[in-house]
Design a protein around this motif. Structure first.
Motif, PDB file in Angstrom:
ATOM      1  N   ARG A   1       0.834  -1.202   0.000  1.00  0.00           N
ATOM      2  CA  ARG A   1       0.000   0.000   0.000  1.00  0.00           C
ATOM      3  C   ARG A   1       0.871   1.256   0.000  1.00  0.00           C
ATOM      4  NH1 ARG A   1      -5.355  -0.566   0.475  1.00  0.00           N
ATOM      5  NH2 ARG A   1      -5.560   1.637   1.044  1.00  0.00           N
ATOM      6  N   LEU A   2       1.937   1.257   0.790  1.00  0.00           N
ATOM      7  CA  LEU A   2       2.819   2.425   0.805  1.00  0.00           C
ATOM      8  C   LEU A   2       3.498   2.632  -0.547  1.00  0.00           C
ATOM      9  CD1 LEU A   2       4.505   2.197   4.321  1.00  0.00           C
ATOM     10  CD2 LEU A   2       2.869   3.911   3.544  1.00  0.00           C
ATOM     11  N   ALA A   3       3.746   1.544  -1.269  1.00  0.00           N
ATOM     12  CA  ALA A   3       4.411   1.652  -2.573  1.00  0.00           C
ATOM     13  C   ALA A   3       3.572   2.405  -3.587  1.00  0.00           C
ATOM     14  CB  ALA A   3       4.741   0.256  -3.107  1.00  0.00           C
TER      15      ALA A   3
ATOM     16  N   MET B   1       5.220   1.604  16.536  1.00  0.00           N
ATOM     17  CA  MET B   1       3.848   1.404  16.059  1.00  0.00           C
ATOM     18  C   MET B   1       3.323   0.106  16.659  1.00  0.00           C
ATOM     19  SD  MET B   1       3.903   2.707  12.090  1.00  0.00           S
ATOM     20  CE  MET B   1       2.108   2.753  11.955  1.00  0.00           C
ATOM     21  N   PHE B   2       2.306   0.243  17.498  1.00  0.00           N
ATOM     22  CA  PHE B   2       1.684  -0.905  18.137  1.00  0.00           C
ATOM     23  C   PHE B   2       0.449  -1.327  17.347  1.00  0.00           C
ATOM     24  CE2 PHE B   2       3.768   1.314  21.749  1.00  0.00           C
ATOM     25  CZ  PHE B   2       4.616   0.283  22.161  1.00  0.00           C
ATOM     26  N   LEU B   3       0.120  -2.612  17.452  1.00  0.00           N
ATOM     27  CA  LEU B   3      -1.051  -3.115  16.748  1.00  0.00           C
ATOM     28  C   LEU B   3      -2.335  -2.926  17.546  1.00  0.00           C
ATOM     29  CD1 LEU B   3       0.360  -6.430  15.235  1.00  0.00           C
ATOM     30  CD2 LEU B   3       0.450  -4.101  14.321  1.00  0.00           C
TER      31      LEU B   3
ATOM     32  N   ILE C   1      -0.924   3.665  17.568  1.00  0.00           N
ATOM     33  CA  ILE C   1      -1.617   2.385  17.389  1.00  0.00           C
ATOM     34  C   ILE C   1      -2.154   2.349  15.966  1.00  0.00           C
ATOM     35  CG2 ILE C   1      -3.562   0.950  18.096  1.00  0.00           C
ATOM     36  CD1 ILE C   1      -3.223   2.088  20.921  1.00  0.00           C
ATOM     37  N   ALA C   2      -1.635   1.426  15.180  1.00  0.00           N
ATOM     38  CA  ALA C   2      -2.076   1.266  13.793  1.00  0.00           C
ATOM     39  C   ALA C   2      -1.766  -0.160  13.373  1.00  0.00           C
ATOM     40  CB  ALA C   2      -1.371   2.257  12.865  1.00  0.00           C
ATOM     41  N   SER C   3      -2.764  -0.929  13.068  1.00  0.00           N
ATOM     42  CA  SER C   3      -2.526  -2.324  12.716  1.00  0.00           C
ATOM     43  C   SER C   3      -2.619  -2.512  11.205  1.00  0.00           C
ATOM     44  CB  SER C   3      -3.514  -3.229  13.452  1.00  0.00           C
ATOM     45  OG  SER C   3      -4.846  -2.777  13.255  1.00  0.00           O
ATOM     46  N   MET C   4      -3.771  -2.842  10.723  1.00  0.00           N
ATOM     47  CA  MET C   4      -3.953  -3.014   9.286  1.00  0.00           C
ATOM     48  C   MET C   4      -5.431  -2.909   8.963  1.00  0.00           C
ATOM     49  SD  MET C   4      -3.415  -7.128   8.810  1.00  0.00           S
ATOM     50  CE  MET C   4      -3.880  -7.083   7.069  1.00  0.00           C
ATOM     51  N   GLY C   5      -5.699  -2.603   7.713  1.00  0.00           N
ATOM     52  CA  GLY C   5      -7.062  -2.660   7.232  1.00  0.00           C
ATOM     53  C   GLY C   5      -7.332  -4.022   6.630  1.00  0.00           C
TER      54      GLY C   5
ATOM     55  N   GLY D   1     -19.205  -8.833  15.877  1.00  0.00           N
ATOM     56  CA  GLY D   1     -17.828  -8.895  15.394  1.00  0.00           C
ATOM     57  C   GLY D   1     -17.662  -8.214  14.052  1.00  0.00           C
ATOM     58  N   GLN D   2     -18.627  -8.417  13.148  1.00  0.00           N
ATOM     59  CA  GLN D   2     -18.586  -7.751  11.838  1.00  0.00           C
ATOM     60  C   GLN D   2     -18.541  -6.242  11.993  1.00  0.00           C
ATOM     61  OE1 GLN D   2     -21.972  -9.239   9.589  1.00  0.00           O
ATOM     62  NE2 GLN D   2     -20.614 -10.201   8.097  1.00  0.00           N
ATOM     63  N   ARG D   3     -19.389  -5.717  12.857  1.00  0.00           N
ATOM     64  CA  ARG D   3     -19.445  -4.262  13.062  1.00  0.00           C
ATOM     65  C   ARG D   3     -18.124  -3.750  13.651  1.00  0.00           C
ATOM     66  NH1 ARG D   3     -24.673  -5.659  15.584  1.00  0.00           N
ATOM     67  NH2 ARG D   3     -26.319  -5.448  14.019  1.00  0.00           N
ATOM     68  N   TYR D   4     -17.566  -4.493  14.566  1.00  0.00           N
ATOM     69  CA  TYR D   4     -16.303  -4.100  15.213  1.00  0.00           C
ATOM     70  C   TYR D   4     -15.175  -3.982  14.191  1.00  0.00           C
ATOM     71  CZ  TYR D   4     -12.134  -4.745  18.202  1.00  0.00           C
ATOM     72  OH  TYR D   4     -10.902  -4.624  18.817  1.00  0.00           O
ATOM     73  N   VAL D   5     -15.053  -4.973  13.321  1.00  0.00           N
ATOM     74  CA  VAL D   5     -13.996  -4.929  12.302  1.00  0.00           C
ATOM     75  C   VAL D   5     -14.231  -3.788  11.329  1.00  0.00           C
ATOM     76  CG1 VAL D   5     -12.968  -6.190  10.376  1.00  0.00           C
ATOM     77  CG2 VAL D   5     -13.439  -7.383  12.515  1.00  0.00           C
ATOM     78  N   ALA D   6     -15.478  -3.617  10.886  1.00  0.00           N
ATOM     79  CA  ALA D   6     -15.785  -2.554   9.926  1.00  0.00           C
ATOM     80  C   ALA D   6     -15.489  -1.176  10.494  1.00  0.00           C
ATOM     81  CB  ALA D   6     -17.249  -2.646   9.501  1.00  0.00           C
ATOM     82  N   ALA D   7     -15.657  -1.005  11.795  1.00  0.00           N
ATOM     83  CA  ALA D   7     -15.454   0.305  12.417  1.00  0.00           C
ATOM     84  C   ALA D   7     -13.987   0.590  12.729  1.00  0.00           C
ATOM     85  CB  ALA D   7     -16.271   0.394  13.705  1.00  0.00           C
ATOM     86  N   ASN D   8     -13.188  -0.456  12.933  1.00  0.00           N
ATOM     87  CA  ASN D   8     -11.845  -0.240  13.479  1.00  0.00           C
ATOM     88  C   ASN D   8     -10.696  -0.649  12.567  1.00  0.00           C
ATOM     89  OD1 ASN D   8     -12.276   0.617  16.472  1.00  0.00           O
ATOM     90  ND2 ASN D   8     -13.696  -1.084  16.165  1.00  0.00           N
ATOM     91  N   TYR D   9     -10.954  -1.443  11.553  1.00  0.00           N
ATOM     92  CA  TYR D   9      -9.850  -1.964  10.746  1.00  0.00           C
ATOM     93  C   TYR D   9     -10.032  -1.593   9.275  1.00  0.00           C
ATOM     94  CZ  TYR D   9      -8.466  -4.127  15.015  1.00  0.00           C
ATOM     95  OH  TYR D   9      -8.052  -4.301  16.318  1.00  0.00           O
ATOM     96  N   THR D  10      -9.939  -0.271   9.019  1.00  0.00           N
ATOM     97  CA  THR D  10     -10.044   0.259   7.669  1.00  0.00           C
ATOM     98  C   THR D  10      -8.676   0.771   7.213  1.00  0.00           C
ATOM     99  OG1 THR D  10     -10.543   2.518   8.381  1.00  0.00           O
ATOM    100  CG2 THR D  10     -12.398   0.987   8.164  1.00  0.00           C
ATOM    101  N   TRP D  11      -8.413   0.654   5.932  1.00  0.00           N
ATOM    102  CA  TRP D  11      -7.123   1.120   5.419  1.00  0.00           C
ATOM    103  C   TRP D  11      -7.005   2.640   5.463  1.00  0.00           C
ATOM    104  CZ3 TRP D  11      -2.988  -1.322   5.635  1.00  0.00           C
ATOM    105  CH2 TRP D  11      -2.915  -2.701   5.401  1.00  0.00           C
ATOM    106  N   GLU D  12      -8.096   3.349   5.398  1.00  0.00           N
ATOM    107  CA  GLU D  12      -8.018   4.815   5.469  1.00  0.00           C
ATOM    108  C   GLU D  12      -7.333   5.251   6.767  1.00  0.00           C
ATOM    109  OE1 GLU D  12     -10.973   3.666   2.549  1.00  0.00           O
ATOM    110  OE2 GLU D  12     -10.719   3.105   4.650  1.00  0.00           O
ATOM    111  N   ARG D  13      -7.730   4.662   7.871  1.00  0.00           N
ATOM    112  CA  ARG D  13      -7.108   4.976   9.159  1.00  0.00           C
ATOM    113  C   ARG D  13      -5.628   4.604   9.177  1.00  0.00           C
ATOM    114  NH1 ARG D  13     -10.201   3.342  14.647  1.00  0.00           N
ATOM    115  NH2 ARG D  13     -11.911   4.842  14.607  1.00  0.00           N
ATOM    116  N   VAL D  14      -5.349   3.380   8.715  1.00  0.00           N
ATOM    117  CA  VAL D  14      -3.981   2.864   8.798  1.00  0.00           C
ATOM    118  C   VAL D  14      -3.054   3.637   7.859  1.00  0.00           C
ATOM    119  CG1 VAL D  14      -2.549   0.815   8.481  1.00  0.00           C
ATOM    120  CG2 VAL D  14      -4.825   0.598   9.500  1.00  0.00           C
ATOM    121  N   ASP D  15      -3.503   3.893   6.640  1.00  0.00           N
ATOM    122  CA  ASP D  15      -2.678   4.649   5.684  1.00  0.00           C
ATOM    123  C   ASP D  15      -2.302   6.017   6.244  1.00  0.00           C
ATOM    124  OD1 ASP D  15      -2.782   2.600   3.862  1.00  0.00           O
ATOM    125  OD2 ASP D  15      -4.341   3.506   2.615  1.00  0.00           O
TER     126      ASP D  15
END
Length: 400
Positions: A28-30, A171-173, A194-198, A360-374
């Motif tokens: 993604r960074l590339a 950077m912590f996950l 704190i930044a993990s992945m989308g 669980g679906q809602r939790y992932v959708a709210a917290n693990y997006t690439w927009e945040r991580v990027d």
């Protein structure tokens, strides 16, 4: 935003949890930076044999430079760790243990020292191995540590105290990982994020096809990851064989079968499968289980939630317990009796399973997006690149 020269240093590239995280972050960074990965030729973490050719290649826009390992993992590295943790080991003893654990690649360390000035920011992924433990200290002013840390005996070796004090940024996950590292090393003064992945949208697959292919009827319990004792799989297999309702359940073990577990009801070891079949197994699952007490994120657990599957996780992992409490997407267990009771609860209540899966679906959708991580990666890259010569400033102790 400036186009920066970024490096990732990792023990092996594109395999497993932390390695996969490194791969997707690099790719993604590339898309907006010049990204190079410095790694070994190894694939197998048990042997560190040179399975891939040394040299440079380009994969999905990422320049990859691979360097050979000098020797296989020493069979007595665990015994050496006992001495390291005894309090009587010298610095030389600890470095010898790191080399014995592997991967030991002097050429990779030399490359870090030789090329560090050509990069604006260098990400060192996973604290445990020599490329990070020694390599980061060759380039501390450019270094961002992604430790993927959890509470395990090796992290208490004194060589890691130096490591966790050295980088410009960490950077912590997860918040749990940051709490643990700050408590253990007292390094609150080092800036951290704190930044993990989308997670990408899951493919449209059929669980019914997976069940038919493998002759599965009744409830399906799925585990994803390396099938090894360190991941809690030895106990899990033993407990499931003794589970009073084992005739109603199949436990599918999806991942490298390090334990060489044989197929016999209720255990179905599938080995390494395609990405599509991995998602089919999750779509087919009644419950997902993560028996490991040593998790720094658990991508597999998040992927199970993407499919709306409730989870059972090891209470010994603070990261997993945090996930479950925050999401209300499953239950946690400690030991054989606890596991059986929790599994009974889920198998006997379809509506509870459905609610937990949706949570669980809602939790992932709210917290693990690439927009945040990027955005987090870009901010850290700019801060390190712009501030290498400035002294570090204290940061608050909070979880922000």
């Amino acid at each position: 935003m400036s186009r920066r020269r970024v490096a990732f240093v990792i023990h092996r590239y594109g395999r497993g949890g932390a390695e996969y995280l490194c791969q997707v972050a690099a790719e993604r960074l590339a898309q907006r930076h010049d990204v190079t990965v410095l790694t070994t030729c190894a694939i197998d973490h048990e042997t560190w044999a040179n399975a891939l050719p040394a040299g440079e290649s380009v994969e999905n826009g990422v320049r990859i430079r691979r360097f050979p390992t000098k020797h296989a993992r020493s069979p007595d590295f665990n015994a050496m760790l006992g001495h390291v943790l005894s309090g009587h080991a010298t610095v030389a003893d600890e470095r010898a243990w790191l080399r014995a654990q592997g991967p030991h690649s002097p050429e990779l360390l030399d490359e870090i020292a030789r090329t560090k000035d050509t990069f604006d920011t260098m990400f060192f992924v996973t604290y445990l191995y020599e490329p990070t433990a020694i390599g980061l200290q060759l380039a501390p002013e450019r270094a961002v540590l992604i430790p993927t840390a959890h509470d395990e005996p090796p992290i208490r070796a004194s060589v890691f105290r130096e490591l966790f004090r050295a980088p410009r940024h960490i950077m912590f996950l997860t918040p749990a990982e940051r709490r643990f590292v700050h408590q253990l090393f007292g390094n609150h003064d080092i800036p951290s994020t704190i930044a993990s992945m989308g997670l990408e949208p899951v493919p449209d697959v059929s669980g019914d096809e997976f069940r038919a292919r493998h002759g599965i009827a009744g409830h399906l319990l799925v585990y994803l990851g390396r099938v090894e004792g360190a991941k809690g799989c030895e106990e899990l297999v033993e407990w499931m064989r003794a589970y009073p309702r084992s005739g109603e359940v199949t436990l599918a073990l999806v991942g490298q079968n390090v334990m060489r577990t044989r197929s016999a009801p209720p255990i179905l070891p599938l080995g390494i499968v395609s990405d599509r079949e991995k998602h089919e197994s999750l779509r087919a699952a009644t419950v997902f289980i993560m028996p490991s007490a040593y998790e720094s994120l658990s991508i597999a657990t998040l992927e199970a939630w993407q499919h709306g599957v409730p989870v059972l996780v090891n209470q010994g992992s603070e990261v997993l317990v945090d996930h479950v409490r925050a999401s209300k997407g499953g239950l946690y267990f400690r030991g054989k009796v606890d596991l059986a009771a929790a599994l009974d609860t889920l198998l006997d209540d379809p509506s509870l399973r459905h609610r937990m899966g949706l949570n669980g679906q809602r939790y992932v959708a709210a917290n693990y997006t690439w927009e945040r991580v990027d955005a987090a990666y870009d901010r850290v890259i700019e801060e390190v690149a712009a501030g290498r010569q400035r002294p570090r400033s204290p940061v608050p102790r909070g979880e922000g």
